[in-house]
Design a protein around this motif. Sequence first.
Motif, PDB file in Angstrom:
ATOM      1  N   MET A   1       0.867  -0.957  -0.097  1.00 16.11           N
ATOM      2  CA  MET A   1       0.005  -0.045   0.006  1.00 16.11           C
ATOM      3  C   MET A   1       0.814   1.119  -0.060  1.00 16.11           C
ATOM      4  O   MET A   1       1.784   1.464   0.830  1.00 16.11           O
ATOM      5  CB  MET A   1      -1.093  -0.050   1.227  1.00 16.11           C
ATOM      6  CG  MET A   1      -1.896   1.225   1.418  1.00 16.11           C
ATOM      7  SD  MET A   1      -2.875   0.991   2.896  1.00 16.11           S
ATOM      8  CE  MET A   1      -3.562  -0.666   2.817  1.00 16.11           C
TER       9      MET A   1
ATOM     10  N   ASP B   1      -3.599   5.138  -2.297  1.00 11.96           N
ATOM     11  CA  ASP B   1      -4.096   4.343  -3.148  1.00 11.96           C
ATOM     12  C   ASP B   1      -4.444   3.034  -2.387  1.00 11.96           C
ATOM     13  O   ASP B   1      -4.120   2.872  -1.248  1.00 11.96           O
ATOM     14  CB  ASP B   1      -2.727   3.598  -4.190  1.00 11.96           C
ATOM     15  CG  ASP B   1      -2.420   4.855  -4.986  1.00 11.96           C
ATOM     16  OD1 ASP B   1      -0.938   4.954  -4.880  1.00 11.96           O
ATOM     17  OD2 ASP B   1      -3.072   5.686  -5.459  1.00 11.96           O
ATOM     18  N   SER B   2      -5.350   2.292  -3.148  1.00  9.11           N
ATOM     19  CA  SER B   2      -5.626   0.784  -2.461  1.00  9.11           C
ATOM     20  C   SER B   2      -4.582  -0.056  -2.460  1.00  9.11           C
ATOM     21  O   SER B   2      -3.512   0.065  -2.816  1.00  9.11           O
ATOM     22  CB  SER B   2      -7.023   0.375  -3.299  1.00  9.11           C
ATOM     23  OG  SER B   2      -6.293  -0.017  -4.567  1.00  9.11           O
ATOM     24  N   ALA B   3      -4.608  -1.081  -1.477  1.00  5.88           N
ATOM     25  CA  ALA B   3      -3.563  -2.135  -1.364  1.00  5.88           C
ATOM     26  C   ALA B   3      -3.383  -2.480  -2.527  1.00  5.88           C
ATOM     27  O   ALA B   3      -2.029  -2.842  -2.772  1.00  5.88           O
ATOM     28  CB  ALA B   3      -3.962  -3.127  -0.283  1.00  5.88           C
ATOM     29  N   ASP B   4      -4.236  -3.028  -3.447  1.00  5.85           N
ATOM     30  CA  ASP B   4      -3.786  -3.561  -4.920  1.00  5.85           C
ATOM     31  C   ASP B   4      -3.375  -2.673  -5.841  1.00  5.85           C
ATOM     32  O   ASP B   4      -2.996  -2.863  -6.921  1.00  5.85           O
ATOM     33  CB  ASP B   4      -4.970  -4.426  -5.270  1.00  5.85           C
ATOM     34  CG  ASP B   4      -6.140  -3.614  -5.490  1.00  5.85           C
ATOM     35  OD1 ASP B   4      -6.259  -2.419  -5.464  1.00  5.85           O
ATOM     36  OD2 ASP B   4      -7.452  -4.297  -5.726  1.00  5.85           O
TER      37      ASP B   4
ATOM     38  N   LEU C   1      -5.257  -0.701  -7.794  1.00  3.80           N
ATOM     39  CA  LEU C   1      -6.135  -0.390  -8.552  1.00  3.80           C
ATOM     40  C   LEU C   1      -7.141   0.731  -8.608  1.00  3.80           C
ATOM     41  O   LEU C   1      -7.884   1.064  -9.320  1.00  3.80           O
ATOM     42  CB  LEU C   1      -6.782  -1.829  -8.687  1.00  3.80           C
ATOM     43  CG  LEU C   1      -6.019  -2.978  -9.069  1.00  3.80           C
ATOM     44  CD1 LEU C   1      -7.178  -4.450  -9.385  1.00  3.80           C
ATOM     45  CD2 LEU C   1      -5.241  -2.658 -10.677  1.00  3.80           C
TER      46      LEU C   1
END
Length: 283
Positions: free
Chosen positions: A1, A34-37, A39
């Motif tokens: 992340m 940002d999101s952990a992935d 995306l």
Amino acid sequence: MSALRAQPDLRLRSGTALWEAPSPTHRFAQRRFDSADGLRHYRAFVAVPLANPPAEGWPAIVMLDGNAAFDDLRQADLDHVPGTVLIGIGYETGGRHDVNARTQDYTPPVPPEDRAGPDDPDPSEKVGGADIFLDLLAERLLPELAKDFSLDPARRSLWGHSYGGLFVIHALFRQPDLFRSYCAVSPSLWWHAPLMLRREETSKRRTEGQSDVVILYDVTQDPRGDERRKARMLQGRAMLAEMLGRLAGRPDIVLTQRAYPGENHGSMFQVGLRAALARDISN
């Protein structure tokens, strides 16, 4: 992340009257994360009182669908909360709503054995990310914003409309100590109904004291649209009535509810936002 990426304090470029002149009560800032992935890309809009913060830090209202919430804010709204930080959690994609991202972030996970009913969304939609999004708020976003803007963790409120309102109730059940107050506006309780009623039965309870829970909802006299939409609306009404009864009977919750006859699901976004900021939420 990824870490929050700080920006200098800039006036928001929303094109609304509020941002055309400096506010006499608040200054404005933005943060990106940002999101952990990697995306989904978020933007936090922040309105901070101009005065010096109290020793314990500012109280804060965290608003989901932050792009739309901050786009709708006017100075008259800020005048109601001169000593409160407003935080809008939105998305980088622009526009008032990122439909796909909010659908994924605000809907709770559904057990594999829970088959979708005829009134549930298309199963091809990405859904069920509410636990991941809630952890992102709890573990990264809120601590970073508390540090940057001198926020009091004991005086946080969460506000959301529609799917956002569904997420507010999900957060109440999963992490009741994360916020002091929870305000759900026309929550989409038809989502895989009766899923949220089952979640209430096994939900966590606040460690100390009581949670202030506010539920504001529309009362559409004549549901219009196709049969699927009508069925969803009627199901939502039944789930809301049952949920209100359950929450009213819980000793760990102080419930405030208010119906708005003549309003519809969409109009409740602005109505519910202004009612919450003005604290016009009495029965």
